[in-house]
Design an enzyme around this catalytic site. Structure first.
Site, PDB file in Angstrom:
ATOM      1  N   GLU A   1      -5.516  -8.726   0.057  1.00 46.90           N
ATOM      2  CA  GLU A   1      -6.294  -8.397   0.943  1.00 46.90           C
ATOM      3  C   GLU A   1      -7.018  -8.192   0.076  1.00 46.90           C
ATOM      4  OE1 GLU A   1      -4.517  -5.162   3.588  1.00 46.90           O
ATOM      5  OE2 GLU A   1      -2.920  -5.667   3.240  1.00 46.90           O
TER       6      GLU A   1
ATOM      7  N   GLU B   1       1.022  -1.210   0.100  1.00 50.08           N
ATOM      8  CA  GLU B   1      -0.213   0.192  -0.051  1.00 50.08           C
ATOM      9  C   GLU B   1       0.766   1.008   0.036  1.00 50.08           C
ATOM     10  OE1 GLU B   1      -3.054  -0.351   3.057  1.00 50.08           O
ATOM     11  OE2 GLU B   1      -3.881  -1.832   2.006  1.00 50.08           O
TER      12      GLU B   1
ATOM     13  N   GLN C   1      -7.340 -11.212   7.426  1.00 50.79           N
ATOM     14  CA  GLN C   1      -6.118 -11.992   7.440  1.00 50.79           C
ATOM     15  C   GLN C   1      -6.803 -13.185   8.837  1.00 50.79           C
ATOM     16  OE1 GLN C   1      -3.468  -9.727  10.187  1.00 50.79           O
ATOM     17  NE2 GLN C   1      -3.631  -8.155   8.694  1.00 50.79           N
TER      18      GLN C   1
END
Lengths: 524, 534
Positions: A313, A196, A368
């Site tokens: 993600e 990111e 996660q």
């Protein structure tokens, strides 16, 4: 969050709105073996563990726990991870990676430095590092996907880590790995060039040009060191930030990039559950947009080389912290979302969208794995030490298990609804996959309606002889039902009986707000 | 169209050499005896989209003999009272064209439309810089509108964004589309056209990315000018459909489109691309797969459009207009001189094999009808054209070239719902491309749902091909006809003496049994198989 979900059932404009439960919705699924999207890559079935909160410490690693093995890994957690059959776990971050010096995490534990970790404002003890993570991966039956720090570090740190991990021996860093107890190289294939980096929140955030140049020069060296490595460059952190970033980064890095990352988190905002259940349509737009950018750059570069998307993600994320935590503490309770039943439906649709785009998307990490917005939750030993699965665990398990193979290009006709500014949302969201051995066809389906069951049919006559293997249903009368250490099985799949195959035609009923797995044998 | 001179040189090198080569090294050259096979999968639930009528359009430029001695020749014995050649109109009408783009092309970028209105004797003779010819202006917008009406086609007007700008464009629009009571609309009435022309399709310039273009611009210069011009045009006529210039060729595409669309997104309805194809070094087998490059080109531009659309967070769609496309490589047959009236420029004489590549190009355009909503084959008469004419003093004859036929077939039966077809079967490698299907095919369900038409090229130069297609999902059906275009001589051409040498004929190579269609497709053939749906 509770009030929002309670409101949801009364929300205007929901699927199957009207006289509640009287009218059955209808859908027809068209599939045909000649119409395929592509084959799924194993890396689509991956997850993510970051040094954040209790993901690592008290999540996968807790030496004082009664079920910890000799290396300090919680066996109870591994027992829940293994059935998922994950391919890769991305590590060590996330925002964490942009300030991380991987050398802090190797060698004798007592000498490892304690650091102020700026991404999550916690204290990092460095008791888990690359060697321990590689060992945990082995025990959990999966491969690491390593990220290198492109925030506060650069090309030198990245290739030193790669030499440490992947070179057999006879060089400074590879010999140091051997000394530290790993004679065999870790053989890491997937590498992420930072995380990111487009976000101002990132430690040492960069402009697209700054990042593109750094990632290219780093990737060039990594490909020199290990030509088989698969490199992911940072795309955008979310849909709103995407566009020019990807184009500029790919212009610089096209020569070394195998994948470009996008991140996608969705929540139930403003209590609009019908809109939440269609959040995957935004991901679809996001994937299409980035795929368009990739094609544009590919053609501009006049190359046959393809770059694919890694959704490295993705998840549902909106509940917020349940437990308070303090800055600069070890393994605080950060972002430990307690998921409710309805989240499992949105989660399933997001994952189905990823698979439906398997021609463009070749890796995806559900973020996660443990404690931090995770399907698996643990208590610390002193809190009781239990672990359990959240509702999102089940669709993840089902799709990981039966979603590998050839994805069919499905066309659905049937009832739709409008909400959240989007028109024509299918009440049915579905995915069909033929297993790699061609012996099984699995139809995954969400009935998005909160009010009505759905009659559906699917003509399977193009598939030859077909036979039902089993049906699974995940549903709950209470959209807000959650699993807890005390009631870990409140939300759990059960066998279904609503579908049958007659003369090559599958027909059945999908309960309102349900997740369904229909497994069909193609074996003559 | 661009670079005609380069095409001439290339053609000299290519024509003789590669066509001879082609006869010996076609697809499946090694296995000449074995009939090829292909299985076509179509299914009524798998559709690409609906064809737009504007896909079946053409182009007439003030270039060479396209206008003068092509559509307009007052001294010709078959000319009507307005000077339009009726023999040419008779050949064009069966093509069922939707639009004809006009007046250019490169010509447009130096053209002052006001030169072409009013009394003919007062119109200026100009040196025309795009094609280095003399333009007499005897044919202008009013004559073109009259010709369109007679021919039963709609005009697609280009506005000059090379030497002219927004003012000239909206003046032309006011002249064409406003009923009356304003300066320009009253001038149209005074010039003999009381009713407005109602021109819906407008092109904002032509090939502005090319350095050869009169008044060529950078993407940012053009994007700004096109946006400001388009904004005024939409104010004047909100119903108008505007095409902005994309790239002139595949290799020039990419950043140009992205930058132009960034500027023009709110006013653009279409973005143009141009695709011309010839016999490359890979010979005829590669030539017959030219459409695969057009496919790449369309995909690339569609990707850019999506990228800009999503960046703008807009629900609005912009579509592709392939507003110049054709086979072009033969080069001039007849020499011509600069600064003459209606010279013999770009008068390619097409041979039989060109019609196969041509058919595949149009099939590719139709197969992408979800992103391509307009297409003009370039051009209509004499210049790279399906219709050729002689000037009156040369004999005055007119005839259809080989490429005429697949256009007519696709225009006649290619409108409706395009099916998403999957083909499995024999392939070949050529020109650096691997896995080229020996069969190239398209399936369209007619608008009234009563007919399914399968169009097919057998690209093999050596072997016939057996195609199988399961039609059981389409209910009861029967073969209504099978039409074939083929010739033993790949270089066969139609001439004024032998105008029907390459012409379609009825064939009987299709069987429909138990819902499965089996079609025998001759080597190097174009096929139209019409299935009646019950």
């Amino acid at each position: 969050m509770f009030c929002s979900l309670l409101n949801a059932e009364a929300a205007e404009g929901g699927p199957g709105q009207g006289p509640s439960g009287e009218k059955h919705l209808k859908s027809i699924i068209n599939i045909h073996p000649a119409y395929t999207v592509g084959d799924t890559e194993d890396a689509l079935f991956s997850s993510f563990i970051e040094h954040i909160g209790r993901a690592v410490y008290h999540g996968i690693y807790e030496p004082g726990h009664p079920r910890a093995d000799k290396d300090g890994f919680r066996q109870d957690v591994i027992d829940l991870v293994k059935p998922l059959g994950l391919s890769l776990v991305r590590y060590p971050g996330g925002n964490f990676v942009s300030g991380y010096d991987w050398r802090d995490g190797i060698g004798p534990r007592e000498r490892r430095p304690r650091r102020m970790e700026l991404a999550w404002k916690s204290v990092e003890t460095n008791q888990i590092g690359v060697d321990e993570f590689a060992l945990w991966c082995k025990k959990a039956g999966l491969q690491p996907m390593m990220a290198v720090n492109m925030g506060s570090a650069g090309a030198k740190d990245a290739i030193e880590l790669m030499e440490y991990c992947n070179h057999p021996g006879g060089t400074y860093w590879s010999d140091l790995r051997r000394e530290n107890g790993s004679p065999e190289p870790h053989g890491i294939k997937y590498w992420c060039l930072g995380n990111e980096i487009d976000g101002d929140w990132q430690i040492c955030h960069k402009t697209a040009e700054e990042y593109g140049r750094l990632a290219y020069e780093t990737g060039k060296l990594m490909k020199l060191m290990d030509p088989d490595c698969r490199l992911t460059v940072c795309g955008s952190s979310n849909y709103a930030m995407s566009g020019d970033w990807e184009a500029e980064v790919l212009r610089h890095t096209y020569g070394i990039a195998d994948l470009v990352a996008i991140h996608a988190y969705y929540g139930c905002h403003g209590g609009d559950v019908p809109a939440f259940l269609a959040c995957n349509l935004e991901l679809e737009d996001y994937i299409k947009k980035v795929a368009g950018i990739i094609e544009y750059i590919r053609h501009a570069k006049r190359t046959d080389k393809k770059v694919y998307i890694s959704v490295d993600e993705w998840n549902v994320w909106y509940h917020g912290d349940r437990l308070p935590h303090e800055d600069w503490s070890e393994a605080p309770h950060i972002v430990e979302d307690n998921y409710v039943f309805v989240d499992a439906l949105a989660f399933a649709s997001i994952f189905m969208t990823i698979l439906r785009n398997c021609d463009n998307v070749k890796a995806a990490c559900m973020a996660q794995l443990v404690n931090v917005i995770a399907p698996i939750m643990t208590e610390n030993a002193e809190e009781g030490g239990r672990c359990w699965v959240q509702p999102t665990y089940w669709p993840f398990l089902h799709i990981c298990k039966w979603g590998r193979g050839t994805v069919l290009d499905m066309r659905i006709e049937g009832d739709t609804y409008d909400t959240g500014g989007r028109k024509g949302i299918g009440c049915l969201d579905s995915l069909a996959v033929i297993s790699r051995d061609k012996k099984e066809l699995t139809i995954f389906a969400v009935n998005r309606s909160l009010d009505s069951d759905m009659d559906f049919k699917c003509d399977l006559s193009s598939f030859g002889a077909v036979r039902m293997i089993e049906q699974l249903v995940l549903n709950s009368d209470d959209l807000n039902a959650e699993n807890t250490p005390d009631e870990p099985d409140l939300v759990k799949p059960r066998p279904g009986t609503g579908c049958l195959i007659d003369d090559g035609h599958l027909t059945g009923i999908l309960e309102k707000h349900s997740w369904n797995v229909i497994r069909i044998s193609l074996d003559k | 169209m661009k670079g005609i001179r380069t095409l001439v040189c290339a053609a000299v090198l290519l024509v003789s050499g590669s066509l001879l080569y082609a006869d010996t090294a076609g697809p499946e050259a090694a296995a000449g005896e074995k009939p090829l096979r292909a299985t076509i999968t179509i299914h009524p639930a798998y559709t690409v989209g609906e064809t737009d009528d504007a896909l079946f359009s053409s182009f007439a430029e003030h270039m060479g003999r396209c206008v003068y001695h092509g559509i307009y020749e007052p001294e010709h014995p078959r000319a009507d009272k307005d000077g339009f050649r009726q023999d040419v109109i008779d050949l064009i009408k069966p093509l069922g064209l939707e639009c004809v783009r006009y007046p250019g092309g490169n010509f447009l970028s130096g053209y002052d439309w006001k030169d072409g209105i009013g009394p003919k004797k007062d119109r200026p003779v100009r040196k025309e810089l795009a094609w280095r010819s003399i333009e007499t202006n005897q044919f202008g917008v009013d004559e073109f509108m009259a010709w369109c009406k007679k021919t039963g086609v709609k005009p697609m007007m280009g506005v000059n964004l090379g030497t002219a700008g927004a003012k000239e464009a909206i003046e032309l629009m006011e002249y064409c589309n406003h009923p009356g009571g304003t300066y320009w609309s009253d001038l149209r009435k005074a010039n003999g056209s009381p009713e407005p022309y109602g021109v819906k399709y407008w092109c904002l310039g032509n090939e502005m990315d090319g350095d050869w273009q009169i008044g060529h611009k950078t993407a940012s210069e053009y994007g700004r000018l096109a946006y400001e011009t388009g904004k005024l045009m939409k104010l004047m006529d909100p119903e108008c459909r505007l095409t902005v210039c994309g790239s002139s060729a595949y290799r020039m595409s990419g950043d140009w489109e992205a930058e132009v669309l960034r500027h023009t997104w709110p006013i653009a309805d279409y973005i143009a691309i141009h695709g011309y194809y010839g016999v490359p070094n890979g010979g005829i087998p590669a030539f017959l797969a030219s459409n695969l490059e057009l496919e790449d080109y369309i995909r690339k531009v569609a990707g850019i459009i999506e990228y800009v659309r999503l960046t703008k967070r807009s629900d609005k769609r912009v579509y592709i207009s392939v507003d110049e496309w054709n086979v072009a490589y033969h080069g001039d047959r007849i020499p011509h001189e600069d600064w003459t009236e209606a010279p013999h420029i770009g008068e390619d004489h097409y041979v039989f094999v060109d019609s196969l590549a041509f058919a595949s190009l149009l099939m590719t355009i139709i197969r992408n009808c979800d992103t391509v909503k307009a297409a003009c084959f370039a051009q209509l008469v004499n210049v790279l054209a399906p219709v050729l004419t002689e000037n009156r003093e040369e004999g005055g004859r007119s005839w259809a070239q080989t490429i005429y036929w697949p256009f007519m077939h696709l225009s006649q039966w290619g409108r409706g719902t395009v099916l998403d077809m999957r083909i499995q079967g024999d392939t070949y490698d050529a020109g650096g491309r691997k896995g080229i299907g020996c069969l190239d095919s398209l399936a369209v369900i007619s608008r009234d749902k009563k007919e399914l038409t399968l169009f097919a090229v057998n690209r093999s130069l050596d072997s016939s091909l057996t195609a199988e297609c399961d039609l059981s999902r389409f209910g009861k059906c029967s073969v209504a006809g099978h039409t074939v275009l083929n010739n033993e001589d790949l270089n066969a051409e139609n001439t004024p003496e032998e105008p029907d040498r390459v012409k379609p004929r009825a064939a009987h190579g299709c069987r429909l049994q138990d819902g499965v269609l089996t079609a025998e497709l001759e080597k190097h053939s174009w096929n139209v198989i019409r299935i009646k749906l019950d």
